[in-house]
Design a protein around this motif. Structure first.
Motif, mmCIF file in Angstrom:
data_model
loop_
_atom_site.group_PDB
_atom_site.id
_atom_site.type_symbol
_atom_site.label_atom_id
_atom_site.label_comp_id
_atom_site.label_asym_id
_atom_site.label_seq_id
_atom_site.Cartn_x
_atom_site.Cartn_y
_atom_site.Cartn_z
ATOM 1 N N LEU A 29 0.828 -1.207 0.000
ATOM 2 C CA LEU A 29 0.000 0.000 0.000
ATOM 3 C C LEU A 29 0.866 1.262 0.000
ATOM 4 O O LEU A 29 0.542 2.250 -0.666
ATOM 5 N N SER A 30 1.977 1.232 0.716
ATOM 6 C CA SER A 30 2.863 2.399 0.740
ATOM 7 C C SER A 30 3.505 2.640 -0.625
ATOM 8 O O SER A 30 3.733 3.789 -1.023
ATOM 9 N N LYS A 31 3.788 1.570 -1.356
ATOM 10 C CA LYS A 31 4.356 1.716 -2.695
ATOM 11 C C LYS A 31 3.330 2.277 -3.681
ATOM 12 O O LYS A 31 3.704 2.882 -4.693
ATOM 13 N N LEU A 32 2.057 2.068 -3.379
ATOM 14 C CA LEU A 32 0.991 2.541 -4.268
ATOM 15 C C LEU A 32 0.439 3.890 -3.822
ATOM 16 O O LEU A 32 -0.621 4.307 -4.292
ATOM 17 N N LYS A 33 1.137 4.552 -2.933
ATOM 18 C CA LYS A 33 0.677 5.833 -2.399
ATOM 19 C C LYS A 33 0.439 6.835 -3.526
ATOM 20 O O LYS A 33 1.281 7.033 -4.398
ATOM 21 N N GLY A 34 -0.733 7.454 -3.507
ATOM 22 C CA GLY A 34 -1.081 8.441 -4.524
ATOM 23 C C GLY A 34 -1.707 7.856 -5.769
ATOM 24 O O GLY A 34 -2.064 8.594 -6.694
ATOM 25 N N GLN A 35 -1.858 6.536 -5.815
ATOM 26 C CA GLN A 35 -2.452 5.886 -6.983
ATOM 27 C C GLN A 35 -3.851 5.368 -6.652
ATOM 28 O O GLN A 35 -4.127 4.995 -5.507
ATOM 29 N N PRO A 36 -4.737 5.327 -7.645
ATOM 30 C CA PRO A 36 -6.029 4.652 -7.430
ATOM 31 C C PRO A 36 -5.787 3.182 -7.098
ATOM 32 O O PRO A 36 -4.843 2.569 -7.602
ATOM 33 N N LEU A 37 -6.634 2.637 -6.252
ATOM 34 C CA LEU A 37 -6.450 1.262 -5.801
ATOM 35 C C LEU A 37 -7.497 0.342 -6.412
ATOM 36 O O LEU A 37 -8.673 0.695 -6.517
ATOM 37 N N SER A 38 -7.047 -0.826 -6.805
ATOM 38 C CA SER A 38 -7.936 -1.892 -7.258
ATOM 39 C C SER A 38 -7.668 -3.100 -6.367
ATOM 40 O O SER A 38 -6.611 -3.728 -6.460
ATOM 41 N N ILE A 39 -8.613 -3.387 -5.488
ATOM 42 C CA ILE A 39 -8.417 -4.416 -4.468
ATOM 43 C C ILE A 39 -9.306 -5.617 -4.773
ATOM 44 O O ILE A 39 -10.523 -5.482 -4.914
ATOM 45 N N HIS A 40 -8.688 -6.791 -4.877
ATOM 46 C CA HIS A 40 -9.435 -8.034 -5.059
ATOM 47 C C HIS A 40 -9.717 -8.633 -3.683
ATOM 48 O O HIS A 40 -8.789 -8.932 -2.931
#
Length: 344
Positions: A239-250
């Protein structure tokens, strides 16, 4: 009268049930039974190596096709093997074999793969000639014909929903949640047996407001990054690496489609409840509108077996539908005696 193998005869019935419903999806109650029968046939008579501690499974036969088949027409098989090997959600050879079977059904190439196995001596010699269906002249032709029938059918199944194939042919409900960029989702996570469980939702957090997850659900993937076999804290790192990005969670739901607990999760949910006794994992309350459809689904998802003991009917046992391969009656008094061939 020609000899008959019970696995092949049961597979025939299962295929007829599949064909009667047209396009086959994961919601079809006969799909898991069909896949399990294919697995049993591919395992029957498979011999273990003498001088090795490694366990041999039918997946290894598919792998070896690439090395020993000399016909030069294995491009589709090669791509499928590579895709299966690269899938990070699969850990065991059993899971990879099941994924490969589903992939072959979806791509309509199962019959061709079986043909390649039959003429590849270095692979087929792994099977015992006295036991294996693949080395029995009476049974191999009917099985090959059934494989070709399956190759002509239309399977629309999810390949991404594969995280539990290591344990079961029964697939969970898998849903995708799209979230806007945020610092935190507000979920308390519990790492258990390599899976990331949602233990609680923080009050006022995005997860609590959106209610996209509930305690007991599993975070299976984030933006294409698998969390299968995750170590402690790995979800936070992702999650920290994806900071600032829209999230797609399965998300993998702990509830099945019929609202009951997804069976492979029972022991995990029991452990979560021991750690947090306030958790509730009971059946989902059904509205009057849902109740009728739920009863209809229940008839296809679960089978109960009764023995007629006059003047009362007594329930003997109950199993989830895909765990049952065939059921029938035995003896001259069909009202009193039943048998069931169950795959547990």
């Amino acid at each position: 009268m020609p000899a008959k193998d019970p696995l092949i005869e049961t597979l025939k019935v299962c295929i007829l049930n599949l064909k009667s419903e047209g396009t086959v999806s994961d919601s079809n109650p006969h799909l898991a039974s069909c896949c399990e029968l294919l697995e049993l046939i591919l395992r029957k008579g498979l011999q273990q190596p003498v001088l090795s501690l490694a366990h041999r499974d039918y997946w290894h036969c598919f792998e070896q096709l690439l090395h020993h088949d000399a016909c030069g027409r294995l491009s589709s098989v090669s791509l499928a093997v590579q895709q299966t090997t690269a899938c990070s959600k699969l850990i065991t050879s059993q899971g990879r074999g099941r994924f490969f079977i589903r992939l072959m059904l979806m791509r309509r190439t199962l019959g061709n793969v079986i043909k390649h196995m039959l003429h590849t001596n270095r692979v087929i010699e792994w099977y015992c000639p006295n036991v294996a269906i693949l080395r029995n002249e009476e049974f191999v032709e009917p099985f090959l014909s059934l494989s070709m029938v399956l190759s002509e059918m239309n399977f629309k199944i999810s390949i991404e929903n594969c995280s539990f194939l290591d344990e079961s042919w029964l697939l969970p409900v898998c849903q995708i949640y799209e979230a806007v960029p945020c610092r935190e989702l507000g979920m308390v996570l519990r790492y258990l047996d390599g899976r990331v469980f949602v233990l609680d939702l923080l009050q006022g957090s995005q997860a609590q407001v959106d209610m996209f997850a509930e305690p007991g659900d599993i975070i299976d993937e984030m933006n294409g990054i698998s969390l299968r076999n995750a170590s402690n804290g790995q979800a936070g790192v992702v999650l920290s690496k994806l900071k600032g990005q829209p999230l797609s969670i399965h998300l993998i739901r702990w509830r099945g489609e019929d609202g009951s607990i997804y069976q492979p999760l029972v022991k995990h949910l029991r452990q979560l409840k021991q750690e947090k006794p306030s958790l509730q994992f009971g059946p989902k309350p059904a509205s009057q509108q849902d109740r009728a459809s739920g009863q209809k689904r229940g008839q296809t998802q679960c089978e109960s077996f009764y023995a007629k003991v006059s003047p009362f009917d007594q329930e003997l046992f109950q199993h989830h539908f895909p765990e049952i391969s065939c059921v029938g009656r035995f003896g001259s008094q069909p009202d009193l005696t039943i048998f069931a061939f169950c795959v547990l």
